[in-house]
Enzyme design. Sequence first.
Site, PDB file in Angstrom:
ATOM      1  N   GLY A  57      -1.779  19.973  -2.516  1.00 21.50           N
ATOM      2  CA  GLY A  57      -1.469  18.830  -1.644  1.00 21.50           C
ATOM      3  C   GLY A  57      -2.190  17.569  -2.091  1.00 21.50           C
ATOM      4  O   GLY A  57      -3.031  17.594  -2.987  1.00 21.50           O
ATOM      5  N   GLY A 117      -4.808  15.512  -2.140  1.00 18.49           N
ATOM      6  CA  GLY A 117      -6.210  15.598  -1.730  1.00 18.49           C
ATOM      7  C   GLY A 117      -6.886  14.246  -1.672  1.00 18.49           C
ATOM      8  O   GLY A 117      -7.923  14.083  -1.028  1.00 18.49           O
ATOM      9  N   ARG A 118      -6.319  13.300  -2.378  1.00 17.67           N
ATOM     10  CA  ARG A 118      -6.884  11.944  -2.331  1.00 17.67           C
ATOM     11  C   ARG A 118      -5.804  10.896  -2.540  1.00 17.67           C
ATOM     12  O   ARG A 118      -6.105   9.752  -2.899  1.00 17.67           O
ATOM     13  CB  ARG A 118      -7.983  11.775  -3.364  1.00 17.67           C
ATOM     14  CG  ARG A 118      -7.559  12.101  -4.776  1.00 17.67           C
ATOM     15  CD  ARG A 118      -8.630  11.687  -5.728  1.00 17.67           C
ATOM     16  NE  ARG A 118      -8.371  12.199  -7.059  1.00 17.67           N
ATOM     17  CZ  ARG A 118      -9.101  11.889  -8.104  1.00 17.67           C
ATOM     18  NH1 ARG A 118     -10.119  11.074  -7.949  1.00 17.67           N
ATOM     19  NH2 ARG A 118      -8.817  12.384  -9.277  1.00 17.67           N
ATOM     20  N   GLY A 149     -12.023  12.973  -1.632  1.00 16.36           N
ATOM     21  CA  GLY A 149     -10.910  12.055  -1.371  1.00 16.36           C
ATOM     22  C   GLY A 149     -11.034  10.721  -2.087  1.00 16.36           C
ATOM     23  O   GLY A 149     -10.206   9.838  -1.902  1.00 16.36           O
ATOM     24  N   ARG A 203      -0.454   3.153  -6.495  1.00 16.26           N
ATOM     25  CA  ARG A 203       0.611   3.603  -7.397  1.00 16.26           C
ATOM     26  C   ARG A 203       1.979   3.402  -6.749  1.00 16.26           C
ATOM     27  O   ARG A 203       2.107   3.448  -5.516  1.00 16.26           O
ATOM     28  CB  ARG A 203       0.447   5.092  -7.715  1.00 16.26           C
ATOM     29  CG  ARG A 203      -0.931   5.455  -8.187  1.00 16.26           C
ATOM     30  CD  ARG A 203      -0.945   6.811  -8.822  1.00 16.26           C
ATOM     31  NE  ARG A 203      -0.764   7.914  -7.881  1.00 16.26           N
ATOM     32  CZ  ARG A 203      -0.945   9.182  -8.214  1.00 16.26           C
ATOM     33  NH1 ARG A 203      -1.296   9.501  -9.448  1.00 16.26           N
ATOM     34  NH2 ARG A 203      -0.782  10.149  -7.332  1.00 16.26           N
ATOM     35  N   ARG A 261       6.692  16.379  -6.607  1.00 15.82           N
ATOM     36  CA  ARG A 261       6.325  17.148  -7.799  1.00 15.82           C
ATOM     37  C   ARG A 261       7.011  18.511  -7.774  1.00 15.82           C
ATOM     38  O   ARG A 261       7.481  18.939  -6.709  1.00 15.82           O
ATOM     39  CB  ARG A 261       4.795  17.370  -7.796  1.00 15.82           C
ATOM     40  CG  ARG A 261       4.017  16.078  -7.795  1.00 15.82           C
ATOM     41  CD  ARG A 261       2.827  16.148  -6.823  1.00 15.82           C
ATOM     42  NE  ARG A 261       2.240  14.814  -6.644  1.00 15.82           N
ATOM     43  CZ  ARG A 261       1.347  14.279  -7.461  1.00 15.82           C
ATOM     44  NH1 ARG A 261       0.903  14.979  -8.469  1.00 15.82           N
ATOM     45  NH2 ARG A 261       0.889  13.067  -7.255  1.00 15.82           N
ATOM     46  N   ASP A 296       1.811  20.902 -10.502  1.00 18.66           N
ATOM     47  CA  ASP A 296       1.602  19.895  -9.450  1.00 18.66           C
ATOM     48  C   ASP A 296       1.491  18.495 -10.059  1.00 18.66           C
ATOM     49  O   ASP A 296       1.449  17.516  -9.323  1.00 18.66           O
ATOM     50  CB  ASP A 296       0.359  20.220  -8.619  1.00 18.66           C
ATOM     51  CG  ASP A 296      -0.877  20.445  -9.479  1.00 18.66           C
ATOM     52  OD1 ASP A 296      -0.846  21.374 -10.311  1.00 18.66           O
ATOM     53  OD2 ASP A 296      -1.852  19.695  -9.334  1.00 18.66           O
ATOM     54  N   ASP A 330       0.200  11.237 -12.635  1.00 22.72           N
ATOM     55  CA  ASP A 330      -1.186  11.718 -12.534  1.00 22.72           C
ATOM     56  C   ASP A 330      -1.941  11.586 -13.847  1.00 22.72           C
ATOM     57  O   ASP A 330      -2.114  12.543 -14.605  1.00 22.72           O
ATOM     58  CB  ASP A 330      -1.238  13.174 -12.032  1.00 22.72           C
ATOM     59  CG  ASP A 330      -1.252  13.228 -10.519  1.00 22.72           C
ATOM     60  OD1 ASP A 330      -0.962  12.191  -9.886  1.00 22.72           O
ATOM     61  OD2 ASP A 330      -1.552  14.286  -9.956  1.00 22.72           O
TER      62      ASP A 330
HETATM   63  P1  AMP Z   1      -5.538  16.842 -10.356  1.00 24.17           P
HETATM   64  O1  AMP Z   1      -6.018  17.899 -11.289  1.00 24.17           O
HETATM   65  O2  AMP Z   1      -6.328  15.554 -10.389  1.00 24.17           O
HETATM   66  O3  AMP Z   1      -4.085  16.613 -10.424  1.00 24.17           O
HETATM   67  O4  AMP Z   1      -5.838  17.401  -8.887  1.00 24.17           O
HETATM   68  C1  AMP Z   1      -5.522  18.685  -8.445  1.00 24.17           C
HETATM   69  C2  AMP Z   1      -5.666  18.743  -6.959  1.00 24.17           C
HETATM   70  O5  AMP Z   1      -7.006  18.381  -6.573  1.00 24.17           O
HETATM   71  C3  AMP Z   1      -4.768  17.810  -6.176  1.00 24.17           C
HETATM   72  O6  AMP Z   1      -4.424  18.452  -4.977  1.00 24.17           O
HETATM   73  C4  AMP Z   1      -5.643  16.614  -5.932  1.00 24.17           C
HETATM   74  O7  AMP Z   1      -5.231  15.861  -4.825  1.00 24.17           O
HETATM   75  C5  AMP Z   1      -6.997  17.277  -5.672  1.00 24.17           C
HETATM   76  N1  AMP Z   1      -8.127  16.417  -5.950  1.00 24.17           N
HETATM   77  C6  AMP Z   1      -8.537  15.950  -7.152  1.00 24.17           C
HETATM   78  N2  AMP Z   1      -9.625  15.179  -7.008  1.00 24.17           N
HETATM   79  C7  AMP Z   1      -9.930  15.123  -5.691  1.00 24.17           C
HETATM   80  C8  AMP Z   1     -10.926  14.487  -4.905  1.00 24.17           C
HETATM   81  N3  AMP Z   1     -11.887  13.739  -5.434  1.00 24.17           N
HETATM   82  N4  AMP Z   1     -10.894  14.679  -3.565  1.00 24.17           N
HETATM   83  C9  AMP Z   1      -9.952  15.440  -2.996  1.00 24.17           C
HETATM   84  N5  AMP Z   1      -8.989  16.066  -3.666  1.00 24.17           N
HETATM   85  C10 AMP Z   1      -8.966  15.931  -5.002  1.00 24.17           C
HETATM   86 MG    MG Z   2      -2.607  15.935  -9.669  1.00 21.38          MG
END
Ligand code: AMP
Ligand code: MG
Length: 468
Positions: free
Chosen positions: A81, A83-84, A112, A169, A176, A239, A249
């Site tokens: 989901g 997350g940020r 976040g 963005r 996704r 994702d 991303d």
């Molecule tokens: P990513 O590898 O950056 O695509 O992130 C994978 C998952 O981790 C996604 O659900 C992001 O929203 C979550 N995520 C990455 N960084 C953070 C963060 N600093 N705080 C909260 N969720 C995060």
């Molecule tokens: Mg991501």
Amino acid sequence: MISHSFADTFSEPQFYQRVTPTPVRAPKLIAWSDDVARRLNWQPSDALMQALAGNQVLPGMKPIATRYGGHQFGHWAGQLGDGRAILLGEANGLEVQLKGAGLTPYSRRGDGRAVLRSSVREYLCSEAMHFLGVPTTRALALVTTGDDVIRDMFYDGHPAPEPGAICTRVAESFVRFGHFEILAADGDKVGMQKMLDYVLGFYPGHTLETFFGELCTRTAKLMVEWQRVGFVHGVMNTDNMSILGLTIDYGPYGWMDVYDPEWTPNTTDREHRRYRFGQQPSVSLWNLSQLAGALSLLGTDLREPLEQYRQTYFKEWEHMMANKLGVADFPLELVKELDVILRLQEIDMTIFYRKLADCIAFGMPHGAFYQEMQVPTKEKLSLWLTKWRALKPDAVLMNKTNPAFIVRNYLAQEAVDALMKNDDSVMKALELALQTPYEVNNATKNFLGRRPEWARTKPGCAALSCSS
Ligand code: AMP
Ligand code: MG
């Protein structure tokens, strides 16, 4: 001014949850894309700046975080989901999303937030990709928050405060592959049909089968584009795969300096190199087959369009390689030989192809070599050039295909380093240069050289961690 078809189509908490961006202390606008603003039909204003920092929700905005799952490094990771990322709504048919605006119900162990260095990289690279002609999400704005974020940049037990930032963005849709995968994991056929109907809105006239075929085509073409410009995404989890075939991303991505199909910028991927340059096309196919598996909940067999992927990819890749070499028909033997030559010693991919257009009559692409050209290289390359010249290459076609300017990793890092000292001059210069990547002009001319030696091992230039 703003609507929200995602929030209006779907229900909570199965597809998304309402959230409120977390206010920040001292927002400051660092970058702004006039081109994206025009597309949204937005003018900069104080109220908008506050909204893009998460300090205000403007009338019509409905901040939500969406729910998705994903396969990470080949394994099902369950629910992830936003997350940020916080989706504010849409303007002029384009979704506007804040990245780094605070906790959401999907933040898991994260905070976040996003740091300045990763936000600058996302902003610059998504805009650069657009002007290179590569399908991508866009960036409207970059604000620093005035609040620090704690990150352990090298995952080695040394967490430290860094300036926080939020990147705004923009895309037609941020859906996704993982949005479908989570519904398959739920066994939610009704939800899956609903998500499909929503996505088909972006594929007018398509059925499930033809939409999936079109997505396979778009994804194959995207992989060809990444090969063309030397881009390595770094973390092609499902994702991070766009349902519209966009680059999405920007994390531990990198641009290839030295030609090396084995290269990955992502330190987390160093051991297995799952997401290395040369493997991106087959990883996409694997990701598409995960999506096909999820969609099979609806009872449609998608093996046929999936099988088309390879054919589409190779057809498009051959066409692209012919363009890179400025010739009409794909010269298989020449391309194979060139792949060997480019690996004989450290040769800069971008400079090599760009300079090749200057060698149609005579000469060698000298500037592309990281060390002096060795005798075996010189011999093989001379022979190769003779055969290539016989095909009467077209310099105009080459210069439309081979960028002069890319936002090399070290350049983005220089922008970050300067911004850390409150100097936005490098950022501004790169923002200008990235708008004319196929031209050698006043904006680009200072950024066309090889990666300097100091950047060979410097973090952020040679290797990127997922810490962001
Ligand atoms: P990513 O590898 O950056 O695509 O992130 C994978 C998952 O981790 C996604 O659900 C992001 O929203 C979550 N995520 C990455 N960084 C953070 C963060 N600093 N705080 C909260 N969720 C995060
Ligand atoms: Mg991501």
